[in-house]
Every structure is written in structure tokens, then in C-alpha cells.
Scaffold this active site. Structure first.
Site, PDB file in Angstrom:
ATOM      1  N   HIS A 164       0.822  -1.209   0.000  1.00  8.58           N
ATOM      2  CA  HIS A 164       0.000   0.000   0.000  1.00  8.58           C
ATOM      3  C   HIS A 164       0.859   1.262   0.000  1.00  8.58           C
ATOM      4  CE1 HIS A 164       0.975   0.939   4.183  1.00  8.58           C
ATOM      5  NE2 HIS A 164       0.855  -0.361   4.433  1.00  8.58           N
TER       6      HIS A 164
ATOM      7  N   GLU B  97      -2.411  -6.742   7.606  1.00  9.37           N
ATOM      8  CA  GLU B  97      -1.075  -6.771   8.201  1.00  9.37           C
ATOM      9  C   GLU B  97      -1.063  -7.584   9.494  1.00  9.37           C
ATOM     10  OE1 GLU B  97       1.909  -6.961   7.963  1.00  9.37           O
ATOM     11  OE2 GLU B  97       2.728  -4.938   7.696  1.00  9.37           O
TER      12      GLU B  97
END
Length: 219
Positions: A9, A87
Site C-alpha cells: 500500500h 497486516e
């Protein structure tokens, strides 16, 4: 066979401040949105325009927004969202800078942080998420080779690369940049590493250094 393109990202304010994010849902900043647009341009250059493409992302906002920017730029309809691609949870370490982490728990590799997700659990989770993303893409697209672009997170992508390369990569201390792209092959439920951006940057730097190094010297 499916081509997997793993994209980290774009930048967040916590990335810029060097804070540990983990499962904390921090949004992209303007630099991160620009990195997502740059990743889309890079992907447009390397994609086979005749092959079907699907988009998948972690359910955290920074990954979903990065994926949507890429999908809009590439004209890909819809982004599949998978909690298994989020994550690693870092427990009590989330929000801390590296030096604060070291003060509390010492070495990063050996630290036992309260509430942190165990690495074997992270690996099982991300592989399950990739299988789901690939399976869903195959059910939605034409038979044959397809491409799935997966927007996820630094530690998670590192763990996938480590698994696919049998521990050879990434190198110790190597950081995967925001917006970086990493190529793998998914075939018969097996992952193979084709390339990752940190290694490509190192090779380009070596080639440039060797090209300008004085005769008789090694860079």
C-alpha cells in the site's frame, strides 16, 4: 497458472513517522495516494492487456484505497476484500517507533510482544487469503492464465516472499517500499517467486555502479 502481483500500500502518516502500524487502520496520506497512482502506471506497463485481471486487497483502509486507485486507473471492475490479507497484528507495539520498541522489548527478531500475532499464524493466514483471492478470480474470469493484483502490507508481503523463496529473500534488513510491486506465480497451490522490487533496485544499482567504476576496481 495465475500471475500474482503483490503491491504494498501507499504511504501513511505513521509510515512517515516510522511508527509500527500492524492492524491499526491508518489511512493513506497524499504521498501514499500518489504512490498508488505511480504503481498503477507501472502495472499498466508490465501487464498483458489481453489477459484477464482481478483485484484483491486487505480489509484495512490503506490497502483498500490503494487497490481502488489502481483498479480505477486500470479499468478493473471491483476489488475483492479479504481480512486474511491484513497486516500482522503487533499487539502492544502498535503506534511505537523502532527505538521505543527496542527500549521495551530489545531485539526485534527475538522479542515477545504481548498481543502480537505469531509468525506461523501470519503465514497460514496470508496463504489462505491468497488461495481465496486466486480461487475467486478464477471463478470470475475466463479459463487459462489470469493475473491477480493483491494490495497488502510490508510484513505480510515479506512473509510471502520468504515462503516462496524458501527463506532466500528478502535479505536481512531489507525494506519493501510503499507502492512496490512483487511478482509471483501461483500454480497447483504452489507459490514461486519471480521478482521483487527491492532486489530489482539492488541489481539496477549494481549495474550502474559497475558501469561507472574506474578500470581495475570493483564496486
Amino acid at each position: 497458472m495465475t500471475s500474482l502481483l503483490l503491491v504494498r500500500h501507499g504511504e501513511t502518516d505513521w509510515n512517515r513517522q516510522r511508527r509500527i502500524q500492524g492492524s491499526t487502520d491508518i489511512p493513506l496520506n497524499e504521498a501514499g495516494r500518489a504512490q498508488a497512482a505511480d504503481a498503477a502506471r507501472h502495472l499498466r506497463d508490465i501487464l498483458d492487456t489481453n489477459a484477464p485481471v482481478a483485484m484483491a486487497a486487505s480489509d484495512l483502509g490503506r490497502a483498500r484505497e490503494t487497490a481502488q486507485i489502481i483498479a480505477d486507473a486500470l479499468g478493473v471492475g471491483g476489488v475483492g476484500v479479504y481480512p486474511d490479507l491484513r497486516e500482522r497484528a503487533y499487539g502492544e507495539a502498535e503506534g511505537l517507533r523502532p527505538e521505543e520498541f527496542s527500549e521495551r522489548w530489545g531485539s526485534w527478531d527475538r522479542a515477545e510482544v504481548p498481543g502480537a500475532e505469531a509468525w506461523p499464524d501470519v503465514r497460514r493466514r496470508v496463504l489462505r487469503g491468497l488461495r481465496s483471492a486466486v480461487g475467486d478470480a478464477r471463478s470470475r474470469t475466463a479459463p487459462g492464465t489470469s493475473t491477480v493484483i493483491v494490495v497488502s502490507h510490508g510484513a505480510l508481503i515479506r512473509e510471502v516472499i520468504r515462503h516462496a523463496s524458501a527463506g532466500e529473500f528478502p535479505l536481512d534488513g531489507e525494506r519493501l517500499p510503499n507502492g512496490s510491486i512483487h511478482r509471483l506465480r501461483f500454480e497447483h497451490d504452489h507459490l514461486s517467486l519471480l521478482s521483487y522490487e527491492a532486489a530489482e533496485d539492488a541489481l539496477r544499482m549494481t549495474a550502474t555502479t559497475e558501469a561507472v567504476a574506474p578500470a581495475g576496481r570493483t564496486a
